[in-house]
Enzyme design. Structure first.
Site, mmCIF file in Angstrom:
data_model
loop_
_atom_site.group_PDB
_atom_site.id
_atom_site.type_symbol
_atom_site.label_atom_id
_atom_site.label_comp_id
_atom_site.label_asym_id
_atom_site.label_seq_id
_atom_site.Cartn_x
_atom_site.Cartn_y
_atom_site.Cartn_z
ATOM 1 N N HIS A 95 5.749 1.820 -1.765
ATOM 2 C CA HIS A 95 6.339 0.749 -0.949
ATOM 3 C C HIS A 95 7.637 1.231 -0.304
ATOM 4 O O HIS A 95 7.982 0.820 0.803
ATOM 5 C CB HIS A 95 6.593 -0.499 -1.808
ATOM 6 C CG HIS A 95 5.322 -1.118 -2.321
ATOM 7 N ND1 HIS A 95 4.937 -2.401 -2.008
ATOM 8 C CD2 HIS A 95 4.321 -0.613 -3.094
ATOM 9 C CE1 HIS A 95 3.769 -2.665 -2.579
ATOM 10 N NE2 HIS A 95 3.391 -1.597 -3.251
ATOM 11 N N ASP A 136 8.852 -7.503 0.507
ATOM 12 C CA ASP A 136 7.596 -7.106 -0.098
ATOM 13 C C ASP A 136 6.794 -8.311 -0.594
ATOM 14 O O ASP A 136 7.366 -9.314 -1.026
ATOM 15 C CB ASP A 136 7.903 -6.201 -1.293
ATOM 16 C CG ASP A 136 6.813 -5.198 -1.523
ATOM 17 O OD1 ASP A 136 6.978 -4.051 -1.081
ATOM 18 O OD2 ASP A 136 5.785 -5.589 -2.119
ATOM 19 N N TRP A 178 -2.942 3.329 0.029
ATOM 20 C CA TRP A 178 -3.014 3.072 1.477
ATOM 21 C C TRP A 178 -2.169 4.079 2.269
ATOM 22 O O TRP A 178 -2.562 4.502 3.365
ATOM 23 C CB TRP A 178 -2.620 1.636 1.813
ATOM 24 C CG TRP A 178 -2.807 1.341 3.273
ATOM 25 C CD1 TRP A 178 -1.847 1.004 4.168
ATOM 26 C CD2 TRP A 178 -4.041 1.397 4.014
ATOM 27 N NE1 TRP A 178 -2.403 0.830 5.416
ATOM 28 C CE2 TRP A 178 -3.745 1.073 5.353
ATOM 29 C CE3 TRP A 178 -5.368 1.698 3.666
ATOM 30 C CZ2 TRP A 178 -4.721 1.036 6.347
ATOM 31 C CZ3 TRP A 178 -6.343 1.669 4.665
ATOM 32 C CH2 TRP A 178 -6.011 1.337 5.978
ATOM 33 N N ALA A 221 -5.068 -0.697 -8.189
ATOM 34 C CA ALA A 221 -4.626 -1.501 -7.035
ATOM 35 C C ALA A 221 -5.830 -1.803 -6.135
ATOM 36 O O ALA A 221 -6.919 -2.082 -6.639
ATOM 37 C CB ALA A 221 -3.490 -0.808 -6.298
HETATM 38 N N1 UDP Z 1 3.606 11.477 -2.069
HETATM 39 C C1 UDP Z 1 4.208 12.674 -1.727
HETATM 40 N N2 UDP Z 1 4.143 13.690 -2.608
HETATM 41 C C2 UDP Z 1 3.516 13.584 -3.811
HETATM 42 C C3 UDP Z 1 2.896 12.351 -4.146
HETATM 43 C C4 UDP Z 1 2.963 11.326 -3.254
HETATM 44 O O1 UDP Z 1 4.782 12.810 -0.637
HETATM 45 O O2 UDP Z 1 3.493 14.556 -4.568
HETATM 46 C C5 UDP Z 1 3.702 10.357 -1.121
HETATM 47 C C6 UDP Z 1 2.474 10.209 -0.271
HETATM 48 O O3 UDP Z 1 2.574 11.030 0.877
HETATM 49 C C7 UDP Z 1 2.486 8.727 0.045
HETATM 50 C C8 UDP Z 1 3.127 8.096 -1.175
HETATM 51 O O4 UDP Z 1 3.810 9.140 -1.855
HETATM 52 O O5 UDP Z 1 3.301 8.474 1.175
HETATM 53 C C9 UDP Z 1 2.113 7.500 -2.136
HETATM 54 O O6 UDP Z 1 1.677 6.286 -1.643
HETATM 55 P P1 UDP Z 1 0.171 5.814 -1.799
HETATM 56 O O7 UDP Z 1 0.082 4.467 -1.199
HETATM 57 O O8 UDP Z 1 -0.755 6.823 -1.268
HETATM 58 O O9 UDP Z 1 -0.084 5.773 -3.373
HETATM 59 P P2 UDP Z 1 0.726 5.172 -4.634
HETATM 60 O O10 UDP Z 1 1.689 6.221 -5.035
HETATM 61 O O11 UDP Z 1 1.389 3.908 -4.169
HETATM 62 O O12 UDP Z 1 -0.346 4.970 -5.651
#
Ligand code: UDP
Length: 466
Positions: free
Chosen positions: A18, A121, A355, A375
Protein backbone atom coordinates in the site's frame (compact mmCIF):
# COMPACT_ATOMS: atom_id res chain seq x y z
CA UNK A 1 0.56 27.94 -3.35
CA UNK A 2 -1.55 29.00 -6.33
CA UNK A 3 -5.18 29.78 -5.51
CA UNK A 4 -6.57 26.79 -7.34
CA UNK A 5 -3.80 24.38 -6.33
CA UNK A 6 -5.29 21.29 -4.72
CA UNK A 7 -3.76 20.05 -1.51
CA UNK A 8 -4.34 16.32 -1.10
CA UNK A 9 -3.74 14.27 2.04
CA UNK A 10 -2.71 10.64 1.44
CA UNK A 11 -3.08 8.15 4.25
CA UNK A 12 -1.87 4.65 3.27
CA UNK A 13 -2.09 1.40 5.24
CA UNK A 14 1.28 0.57 6.75
CA UNK A 15 2.26 -2.28 4.40
CA UNK A 16 4.66 -2.20 1.44
CA UNK A 17 1.89 -3.18 -0.99
CA UNK A 18 0.00 0.00 0.00
CA UNK A 19 2.95 2.30 0.73
CA UNK A 20 4.59 1.84 -2.68
CA UNK A 21 1.53 2.66 -4.82
CA UNK A 22 0.55 5.55 -2.52
CA UNK A 23 3.98 7.08 -2.97
CA UNK A 24 3.62 6.68 -6.72
CA UNK A 25 0.10 8.13 -6.60
CA UNK A 26 1.34 11.14 -4.62
CA UNK A 27 4.15 11.71 -7.14
CA UNK A 28 1.63 11.50 -9.96
CA UNK A 29 -0.64 14.07 -8.31
CA UNK A 30 2.29 16.41 -7.65
CA UNK A 31 3.53 16.15 -11.22
CA UNK A 32 0.01 17.24 -12.27
CA UNK A 33 0.24 20.34 -10.12
CA UNK A 34 -1.24 19.30 -6.75
CA UNK A 35 0.38 19.59 -3.36
CA UNK A 36 0.66 16.21 -1.62
CA UNK A 37 1.08 15.39 2.05
CA UNK A 38 1.47 11.78 3.16
CA UNK A 39 0.53 10.77 6.68
CA UNK A 40 2.35 7.82 8.20
CA UNK A 41 3.94 6.54 11.40
CA UNK A 42 7.50 7.12 12.65
CA UNK A 43 8.88 3.73 11.61
CA UNK A 44 7.60 4.16 8.05
CA UNK A 45 8.59 7.80 7.78
CA UNK A 46 12.08 7.19 6.30
CA UNK A 47 10.60 5.31 3.31
CA UNK A 48 8.58 8.37 2.36
CA UNK A 49 11.22 10.93 3.25
CA UNK A 50 13.91 9.17 1.18
CA UNK A 51 11.61 8.89 -1.79
CA UNK A 52 10.59 12.51 -1.46
CA UNK A 53 14.27 13.59 -1.27
CA UNK A 54 14.93 11.78 -4.56
CA UNK A 55 12.43 13.84 -6.51
CA UNK A 56 13.23 17.24 -5.04
CA UNK A 57 15.81 18.05 -7.70
CA UNK A 58 13.07 17.57 -10.31
CA UNK A 59 11.17 20.42 -8.72
CA UNK A 60 8.66 18.02 -7.19
CA UNK A 61 7.98 17.90 -3.48
CA UNK A 62 6.00 15.53 -1.28
CA UNK A 63 5.38 16.57 2.31
CA UNK A 64 5.34 13.88 4.98
CA UNK A 65 3.87 13.98 8.48
CA UNK A 66 4.10 11.34 11.19
CA UNK A 67 1.52 10.30 13.75
CA UNK A 68 2.21 7.95 16.64
CA UNK A 69 1.24 4.29 16.15
CA UNK A 70 -0.22 2.83 19.37
CA UNK A 71 1.35 -0.62 18.97
CA UNK A 72 1.65 -1.50 22.66
CA UNK A 73 -1.86 -0.23 23.54
CA UNK A 74 -3.28 -2.56 20.87
CA UNK A 75 -1.30 -5.56 22.14
CA UNK A 76 1.46 -5.51 19.53
CA UNK A 77 5.18 -5.61 20.29
CA UNK A 78 6.79 -2.20 20.65
CA UNK A 79 8.03 -0.86 17.30
CA UNK A 80 5.65 -3.01 15.26
CA UNK A 81 4.25 -0.52 12.75
CA UNK A 82 4.13 -2.33 9.41
CA UNK A 83 2.28 -5.48 8.40
CA UNK A 84 5.35 -7.39 7.23
CA UNK A 85 6.57 -7.22 10.85
CA UNK A 86 3.64 -9.32 12.08
CA UNK A 87 5.03 -12.70 13.12
CA UNK A 88 1.73 -14.57 13.51
CA UNK A 89 -1.87 -14.44 12.24
CA UNK A 90 -3.35 -13.49 15.60
CA UNK A 91 -1.47 -10.17 15.47
CA UNK A 92 -3.43 -9.07 12.38
CA UNK A 93 -6.63 -8.01 14.26
CA UNK A 94 -4.43 -6.23 16.81
CA UNK A 95 -2.75 -4.32 14.01
CA UNK A 96 -6.13 -3.20 12.68
CA UNK A 97 -7.20 -2.29 16.20
CA UNK A 98 -4.16 -0.01 16.46
CA UNK A 99 -5.13 1.70 13.19
CA UNK A 100 -8.59 2.55 14.59
CA UNK A 101 -6.83 4.54 17.33
CA UNK A 102 -5.30 6.92 14.79
CA UNK A 103 -8.47 8.89 14.09
CA UNK A 104 -7.92 11.72 16.54
CA UNK A 105 -4.35 12.35 15.43
CA UNK A 106 -5.39 12.39 11.78
CA UNK A 107 -8.16 14.87 12.54
CA UNK A 108 -5.72 17.17 14.31
CA UNK A 109 -3.63 17.23 11.14
CA UNK A 110 -6.70 17.84 8.97
CA UNK A 111 -7.55 20.77 11.22
CA UNK A 112 -4.02 22.14 11.08
CA UNK A 113 -3.39 21.78 7.33
CA UNK A 114 -6.91 22.18 5.85
CA UNK A 115 -6.31 20.01 2.73
CA UNK A 116 -8.87 19.88 -0.10
CA UNK A 117 -9.31 16.10 -0.08
CA UNK A 118 -8.30 12.97 1.83
CA UNK A 119 -7.23 9.83 -0.04
CA UNK A 120 -7.34 7.16 2.66
CA UNK A 121 -6.78 3.44 2.50
CA UNK A 122 -9.81 1.12 2.44
CA UNK A 123 -8.67 -0.28 5.78
CA UNK A 124 -9.46 3.06 7.47
CA UNK A 125 -13.28 3.13 7.19
CA UNK A 126 -13.51 5.84 9.86
CA UNK A 127 -11.61 8.23 7.57
CA UNK A 128 -14.85 9.05 5.70
CA UNK A 129 -16.29 10.46 8.92
CA UNK A 130 -13.07 12.37 9.63
CA UNK A 131 -13.13 14.00 6.20
CA UNK A 132 -16.81 14.88 6.64
CA UNK A 133 -16.01 16.75 9.87
CA UNK A 134 -13.83 19.08 7.81
CA UNK A 135 -16.22 19.20 4.89
CA UNK A 136 -13.76 17.68 2.43
CA UNK A 137 -14.20 14.66 0.13
CA UNK A 138 -12.77 11.31 1.19
CA UNK A 139 -11.49 9.10 -1.62
CA UNK A 140 -10.90 5.39 -1.05
CA UNK A 141 -7.78 3.57 -2.21
CA UNK A 142 -8.00 -0.25 -2.14
CA UNK A 143 -4.80 -1.16 -3.92
CA UNK A 144 -6.78 -3.62 -6.09
CA UNK A 145 -7.88 -3.72 -9.70
CA UNK A 146 -11.44 -3.54 -11.07
CA UNK A 147 -11.68 -7.28 -11.69
CA UNK A 148 -11.04 -8.12 -8.03
CA UNK A 149 -13.20 -5.25 -6.78
CA UNK A 150 -16.16 -6.46 -8.85
CA UNK A 151 -15.67 -10.14 -8.01
CA UNK A 152 -15.38 -9.45 -4.27
CA UNK A 153 -18.45 -7.24 -4.33
CA UNK A 154 -20.57 -9.96 -5.96
CA UNK A 155 -19.07 -12.72 -3.85
CA UNK A 156 -19.98 -10.85 -0.68
CA UNK A 157 -23.40 -9.92 -1.99
CA UNK A 158 -24.61 -13.25 -3.45
CA UNK A 159 -22.51 -15.54 -1.20
CA UNK A 160 -22.28 -18.44 -3.71
CA UNK A 161 -19.75 -20.05 -1.35
CA UNK A 162 -22.68 -20.96 0.94
CA UNK A 163 -24.23 -23.22 -1.69
CA UNK A 164 -21.42 -25.74 -2.05
CA UNK A 165 -20.92 -28.89 0.01
CA UNK A 166 -17.18 -28.82 0.42
CA UNK A 167 -14.22 -26.47 0.41
CA UNK A 168 -13.05 -27.96 -2.89
CA UNK A 169 -16.35 -27.88 -4.83
CA UNK A 170 -16.15 -25.14 -7.47
CA UNK A 171 -18.74 -22.37 -7.70
CA UNK A 172 -19.17 -19.42 -10.03
CA UNK A 173 -19.26 -15.82 -8.79
CA UNK A 174 -22.64 -14.65 -10.18
CA UNK A 175 -23.33 -11.93 -12.72
CA UNK A 176 -19.80 -11.04 -13.80
CA UNK A 177 -18.80 -10.45 -17.44
CA UNK A 178 -16.72 -13.69 -17.39
CA UNK A 179 -17.24 -17.03 -15.69
CA UNK A 180 -15.14 -16.59 -12.55
CA UNK A 181 -14.80 -19.96 -10.84
CA UNK A 182 -13.56 -20.31 -7.28
CA UNK A 183 -13.58 -22.77 -4.41
CA UNK A 184 -13.98 -21.98 -0.72
CA UNK A 185 -10.34 -22.97 -0.30
CA UNK A 186 -9.35 -20.00 -2.42
CA UNK A 187 -11.25 -17.56 -0.23
CA UNK A 188 -10.02 -15.70 2.83
CA UNK A 189 -11.22 -17.28 6.10
CA UNK A 190 -13.49 -14.25 6.63
CA UNK A 191 -15.18 -14.85 3.27
CA UNK A 192 -15.67 -18.57 4.01
CA UNK A 193 -17.48 -17.89 7.27
CA UNK A 194 -18.34 -14.99 9.57
CA UNK A 195 -15.46 -13.75 11.71
CA UNK A 196 -14.52 -10.47 13.37
CA UNK A 197 -12.87 -9.51 10.10
CA UNK A 198 -16.18 -10.03 8.21
CA UNK A 199 -17.75 -7.29 10.32
CA UNK A 200 -14.79 -5.04 9.65
CA UNK A 201 -15.15 -5.62 5.89
CA UNK A 202 -18.81 -4.57 6.22
CA UNK A 203 -17.67 -1.31 7.81
CA UNK A 204 -15.22 -0.81 4.95
CA UNK A 205 -18.08 -1.29 2.49
CA UNK A 206 -20.27 1.18 4.36
CA UNK A 207 -17.58 3.84 4.42
CA UNK A 208 -17.01 3.38 0.72
CA UNK A 209 -20.68 3.94 0.07
CA UNK A 210 -20.62 7.31 1.82
CA UNK A 211 -17.24 8.38 0.43
CA UNK A 212 -16.70 10.62 -2.59
CA UNK A 213 -15.41 7.75 -4.72
CA UNK A 214 -12.63 5.30 -5.41
CA UNK A 215 -9.19 5.77 -6.98
CA UNK A 216 -8.10 2.65 -8.85
CA UNK A 217 -4.52 1.80 -9.76
CA UNK A 218 -5.42 0.38 -13.14
CA UNK A 219 -6.12 1.50 -16.69
CA UNK A 220 -9.29 1.16 -18.68
CA UNK A 221 -7.89 -1.00 -21.49
CA UNK A 222 -6.60 -3.64 -19.06
CA UNK A 223 -10.02 -4.57 -17.71
CA UNK A 224 -12.64 -2.58 -19.67
CA UNK A 225 -15.54 -4.95 -18.89
CA UNK A 226 -14.84 -4.62 -15.19
CA UNK A 227 -14.20 -0.86 -15.17
CA UNK A 228 -17.61 -0.49 -16.82
CA UNK A 229 -19.25 -3.04 -14.52
CA UNK A 230 -17.85 -1.36 -11.42
CA UNK A 231 -19.16 2.03 -12.46
CA UNK A 232 -22.34 1.26 -14.33
CA UNK A 233 -23.66 -1.93 -12.73
CA UNK A 234 -22.31 -1.62 -9.21
CA UNK A 235 -22.76 2.15 -9.37
CA UNK A 236 -19.41 3.12 -7.87
CA UNK A 237 -17.89 6.47 -8.63
CA UNK A 238 -14.30 5.73 -9.57
CA UNK A 239 -11.29 7.04 -11.43
CA UNK A 240 -8.65 4.79 -13.01
CA UNK A 241 -5.41 6.69 -13.10
CA UNK A 242 -2.73 3.96 -13.30
CA UNK A 243 -0.48 2.15 -13.59
CA UNK A 244 0.93 4.70 -11.14
CA UNK A 245 4.43 3.37 -11.67
CA UNK A 246 4.29 4.08 -15.39
CA UNK A 247 2.91 7.56 -14.81
CA UNK A 248 6.15 8.36 -13.03
CA UNK A 249 8.44 6.44 -15.31
CA UNK A 250 10.15 9.46 -16.83
CA UNK A 251 11.02 10.87 -13.44
CA UNK A 252 12.04 7.49 -12.08
CA UNK A 253 14.45 6.89 -14.95
CA UNK A 254 16.36 9.96 -13.98
CA UNK A 255 16.49 8.82 -10.37
CA UNK A 256 17.47 5.21 -10.88
CA UNK A 257 20.51 6.20 -12.89
CA UNK A 258 22.06 7.14 -9.60
CA UNK A 259 21.19 4.32 -7.20
CA UNK A 260 19.53 0.91 -7.55
CA UNK A 261 20.73 0.57 -11.10
CA UNK A 262 24.04 -0.75 -9.85
CA UNK A 263 22.43 -3.66 -8.05
CA UNK A 264 24.55 -6.73 -8.76
CA UNK A 265 21.61 -8.71 -10.17
CA UNK A 266 21.16 -6.15 -12.95
CA UNK A 267 24.77 -6.54 -13.94
CA UNK A 268 24.26 -10.31 -13.90
CA UNK A 269 21.21 -9.86 -16.14
CA UNK A 270 23.30 -7.78 -18.55
CA UNK A 271 25.26 -10.97 -19.33
CA UNK A 272 22.12 -12.93 -20.23
CA UNK A 273 20.24 -13.38 -23.51
CA UNK A 274 16.93 -11.67 -24.20
CA UNK A 275 13.92 -13.36 -22.54
CA UNK A 276 16.13 -16.07 -21.04
CA UNK A 277 15.61 -15.56 -17.27
CA UNK A 278 12.55 -16.12 -15.09
CA UNK A 279 12.15 -13.73 -12.16
CA UNK A 280 10.69 -15.35 -9.03
CA UNK A 281 9.35 -13.15 -6.25
CA UNK A 282 6.38 -13.37 -3.89
CA UNK A 283 5.96 -9.79 -2.73
CA UNK A 284 6.70 -8.23 0.62
CA UNK A 285 4.71 -10.38 3.03
CA UNK A 286 4.86 -14.05 2.02
CA UNK A 287 6.03 -16.81 4.34
CA UNK A 288 7.11 -20.24 3.10
CA UNK A 289 7.87 -23.39 5.06
CA UNK A 290 11.34 -24.83 4.54
CA UNK A 291 9.83 -27.80 2.71
CA UNK A 292 8.04 -25.45 0.29
CA UNK A 293 11.31 -23.60 -0.31
CA UNK A 294 12.88 -26.94 -1.10
CA UNK A 295 10.13 -27.71 -3.62
CA UNK A 296 10.73 -24.34 -5.31
CA UNK A 297 14.45 -25.04 -5.50
CA UNK A 298 13.88 -28.51 -6.97
CA UNK A 299 11.28 -27.17 -9.39
CA UNK A 300 13.48 -24.37 -10.66
CA UNK A 301 16.48 -26.64 -11.06
CA UNK A 302 14.52 -29.25 -12.98
CA UNK A 303 13.08 -26.59 -15.32
CA UNK A 304 16.65 -25.97 -16.56
CA UNK A 305 15.82 -22.29 -16.96
CA UNK A 306 17.93 -19.39 -15.74
CA UNK A 307 16.36 -17.58 -12.82
CA UNK A 308 16.48 -14.79 -10.27
CA UNK A 309 14.84 -15.91 -7.02
CA UNK A 310 14.03 -13.46 -4.23
CA UNK A 311 13.84 -15.05 -0.78
CA UNK A 312 12.69 -12.98 2.18
CA UNK A 313 13.32 -15.59 4.84
CA UNK A 314 13.76 -19.35 5.18
CA UNK A 315 16.40 -21.95 4.44
CA UNK A 316 17.65 -22.73 0.95
CA UNK A 317 18.47 -26.45 0.60
CA UNK A 318 22.10 -27.31 1.01
CA UNK A 319 24.11 -27.54 -2.19
CA UNK A 320 21.43 -25.79 -4.31
CA UNK A 321 23.28 -22.51 -4.71
CA UNK A 322 26.50 -24.26 -5.62
CA UNK A 323 24.79 -26.53 -8.16
CA UNK A 324 22.90 -23.70 -9.84
CA UNK A 325 25.49 -20.93 -9.61
CA UNK A 326 25.78 -20.68 -13.39
CA UNK A 327 22.05 -20.55 -13.93
CA UNK A 328 20.66 -18.72 -10.96
CA UNK A 329 20.93 -15.54 -8.92
CA UNK A 330 19.48 -15.50 -5.42
CA UNK A 331 18.50 -12.25 -3.72
CA UNK A 332 18.01 -12.44 0.03
CA UNK A 333 15.89 -9.52 1.11
CA UNK A 334 14.65 -6.66 -1.05
CA UNK A 335 15.01 -6.78 -4.83
CA UNK A 336 14.80 -3.80 -7.22
CA UNK A 337 11.74 -5.47 -8.73
CA UNK A 338 10.60 -2.96 -11.32
CA UNK A 339 14.14 -2.59 -12.70
CA UNK A 340 14.54 -6.36 -12.91
CA UNK A 341 11.21 -6.83 -14.67
CA UNK A 342 12.09 -4.17 -17.20
CA UNK A 343 15.39 -5.80 -18.10
CA UNK A 344 15.30 -7.35 -21.54
CA UNK A 345 16.81 -10.61 -20.25
CA UNK A 346 13.67 -11.30 -18.19
CA UNK A 347 11.44 -13.74 -20.05
CA UNK A 348 8.77 -14.38 -17.40
CA UNK A 349 7.69 -13.59 -13.86
CA UNK A 350 6.69 -16.19 -11.28
CA UNK A 351 4.48 -14.05 -9.07
CA UNK A 352 2.16 -14.31 -6.07
CA UNK A 353 -0.24 -12.02 -8.00
CA UNK A 354 -0.19 -9.11 -5.56
CA UNK A 355 -1.83 -6.27 -7.49
CA UNK A 356 1.33 -4.15 -7.60
CA UNK A 357 3.40 -7.06 -8.87
CA UNK A 358 0.69 -7.90 -11.39
CA UNK A 359 0.71 -4.35 -12.74
CA UNK A 360 4.51 -4.31 -12.77
CA UNK A 361 4.51 -7.54 -14.80
CA UNK A 362 1.88 -6.11 -17.14
CA UNK A 363 3.82 -2.85 -17.53
CA UNK A 364 7.01 -4.76 -18.35
CA UNK A 365 5.18 -6.91 -20.92
CA UNK A 366 6.28 -10.24 -19.42
CA UNK A 367 4.15 -13.39 -19.28
CA UNK A 368 3.59 -14.78 -15.80
CA UNK A 369 3.43 -17.96 -13.80
CA UNK A 370 0.75 -17.33 -11.20
CA UNK A 371 1.05 -18.59 -7.64
CA UNK A 372 -1.53 -16.74 -5.54
CA UNK A 373 -1.17 -16.91 -1.78
CA UNK A 374 -3.70 -14.73 0.05
CA UNK A 375 -5.65 -11.42 -0.09
CA UNK A 376 -7.37 -11.03 -3.49
CA UNK A 377 -4.53 -12.77 -5.32
CA UNK A 378 -6.62 -15.77 -6.45
CA UNK A 379 -8.82 -13.30 -8.34
CA UNK A 380 -5.85 -11.53 -9.92
CA UNK A 381 -4.68 -14.96 -11.08
CA UNK A 382 -7.91 -15.41 -13.04
CA UNK A 383 -7.55 -12.01 -14.66
CA UNK A 384 -4.00 -12.91 -15.76
CA UNK A 385 -4.62 -16.49 -16.91
CA UNK A 386 -8.26 -16.55 -18.07
CA UNK A 387 -9.15 -13.02 -19.15
CA UNK A 388 -5.87 -11.52 -20.37
CA UNK A 389 -4.32 -14.93 -21.13
CA UNK A 390 -0.82 -13.76 -20.38
CA UNK A 391 0.08 -16.40 -17.83
CA UNK A 392 -0.23 -19.97 -16.62
CA UNK A 393 -1.25 -21.09 -13.15
CA UNK A 394 1.14 -23.14 -11.07
CA UNK A 395 -1.90 -24.78 -9.46
CA UNK A 396 -2.06 -23.19 -6.00
CA UNK A 397 -5.38 -24.18 -4.47
CA UNK A 398 -5.40 -22.77 -0.98
CA UNK A 399 -5.54 -19.27 0.52
CA UNK A 400 -2.96 -19.38 3.30
CA UNK A 401 -0.66 -17.05 5.17
CA UNK A 402 2.05 -19.74 5.40
CA UNK A 403 2.68 -21.46 2.10
CA UNK A 404 3.26 -25.18 1.83
CA UNK A 405 1.09 -26.50 -0.97
CA UNK A 406 2.80 -26.65 -4.36
CA UNK A 407 4.97 -29.53 -5.54
CA UNK A 408 8.20 -29.15 -7.50
CA UNK A 409 6.79 -30.97 -10.56
CA UNK A 410 4.02 -28.38 -10.91
CA UNK A 411 6.56 -25.56 -10.65
CA UNK A 412 8.82 -27.13 -13.29
CA UNK A 413 5.88 -27.67 -15.65
CA UNK A 414 4.54 -24.11 -15.36
CA UNK A 415 8.00 -22.51 -15.65
CA UNK A 416 8.84 -24.56 -18.75
CA UNK A 417 5.45 -23.77 -20.28
CA UNK A 418 5.78 -20.00 -19.90
CA UNK A 419 9.45 -19.84 -20.87
CA UNK A 420 9.63 -22.28 -23.74
CA UNK A 421 6.31 -24.08 -24.23
CA UNK A 422 4.11 -24.00 -27.32
CA UNK A 423 1.90 -21.26 -25.92
CA UNK A 424 4.77 -19.10 -24.68
CA UNK A 425 5.19 -17.11 -27.91
CA UNK A 426 1.50 -16.28 -28.04
CA UNK A 427 1.44 -15.30 -24.36
CA UNK A 428 4.47 -13.09 -24.84
CA UNK A 429 2.86 -11.40 -27.82
CA UNK A 430 -0.29 -10.67 -25.81
CA UNK A 431 1.77 -9.44 -22.85
CA UNK A 432 3.64 -7.04 -25.17
CA UNK A 433 0.31 -5.75 -26.45
CA UNK A 434 -0.97 -5.08 -22.95
CA UNK A 435 2.28 -3.27 -22.14
CA UNK A 436 1.75 -0.96 -25.11
CA UNK A 437 -1.80 -0.22 -23.96
CA UNK A 438 -0.52 0.56 -20.45
CA UNK A 439 1.99 3.08 -21.79
CA UNK A 440 -0.62 4.70 -23.98
CA UNK A 441 -3.07 5.01 -21.09
CA UNK A 442 -0.71 7.24 -19.10
CA UNK A 443 0.36 9.46 -22.01
CA UNK A 444 -1.28 12.82 -22.58
CA UNK A 445 -4.78 12.10 -23.88
CA UNK A 446 -4.68 8.47 -22.70
CA UNK A 447 -7.47 6.96 -20.58
CA UNK A 448 -5.67 7.26 -17.22
CA UNK A 449 -4.33 10.71 -17.99
CA UNK A 450 -7.82 11.93 -18.88
CA UNK A 451 -9.40 10.34 -15.83
CA UNK A 452 -6.90 12.08 -13.55
CA UNK A 453 -7.78 15.41 -15.15
CA UNK A 454 -11.46 14.64 -14.66
CA UNK A 455 -10.87 13.88 -10.98
CA UNK A 456 -8.88 17.08 -10.47
CA UNK A 457 -11.62 19.03 -12.18
CA UNK A 458 -14.26 17.60 -9.85
CA UNK A 459 -12.17 18.27 -6.78
CA UNK A 460 -11.59 21.87 -7.88
CA UNK A 461 -15.31 22.37 -8.46
CA UNK A 462 -16.17 21.10 -4.99
CA UNK A 463 -13.49 23.33 -3.54
CA UNK A 464 -14.97 26.39 -5.16
CA UNK A 465 -18.33 25.60 -3.59
CA UNK A 466 -16.97 24.97 -0.12
N1 UDP B 1 8.85 -5.45 -3.97
C1 UDP B 1 10.14 -5.09 -4.32
N2 UDP B 1 11.14 -5.92 -3.98
C2 UDP B 1 10.94 -7.09 -3.31
C3 UDP B 1 9.61 -7.45 -2.97
C4 UDP B 1 8.60 -6.61 -3.31
O1 UDP B 1 10.36 -4.04 -4.93
O2 UDP B 1 11.91 -7.80 -3.03
C5 UDP B 1 7.76 -4.53 -4.31
C6 UDP B 1 7.04 -4.92 -5.57
O3 UDP B 1 7.70 -4.37 -6.70
C7 UDP B 1 5.66 -4.35 -5.34
C8 UDP B 1 5.47 -4.43 -3.84
O4 UDP B 1 6.77 -4.58 -3.28
O5 UDP B 1 5.61 -3.00 -5.74
C9 UDP B 1 4.64 -5.63 -3.41
O6 UDP B 1 3.31 -5.36 -3.63
P1 UDP B 1 2.30 -6.48 -4.13
O7 UDP B 1 0.97 -5.86 -4.22
O8 UDP B 1 2.80 -7.13 -5.35
O9 UDP B 1 2.35 -7.61 -3.00
P2 UDP B 1 2.26 -7.59 -1.39
O10 UDP B 1 3.64 -7.36 -0.91
O11 UDP B 1 1.32 -6.49 -1.01
O12 UDP B 1 1.78 -8.96 -1.06
Amino acid sequence: MADDQLHIFFFPLMAHGHIIPTLDMAKLFVSHGAKATIITTPLNLPIFVQSSEKIKHLGLEIYVKAIRFPAVEAGLPEGCERMDQLTSDDLVPKFFKATTMLQQQLELLLHECQPNALVADMFFPWATESAAKFDIPRLVFHGMGFFALCALENLRHYKPQKNVCSDTEPFVVPNLPHKVKLTRMKLAPYDREETEMTKFIEQVKGSEFTSFGVIVNSFYELEPDYADYYRKVLGKRSWHVGPFLLCNRKNEEKIHKSDDKHHECLQWLDTKKQNSVIYVCFGSMSNFTDSQIEEIALGLEASEQEFIWVIRKGKIPEGFEERTKEKGFIIRGWAPQTLILDHEAIGAFLTHCGWNSTLEGVSAGVPMVTWPIFAEQFLNEQLITKVLQIGVAVGAEEWSIVVDNVKSEAITKAVKCVMAGEESMEMRRRAEEVKKMANKAVEEGGSSYSDLNALFQELRTINLHN
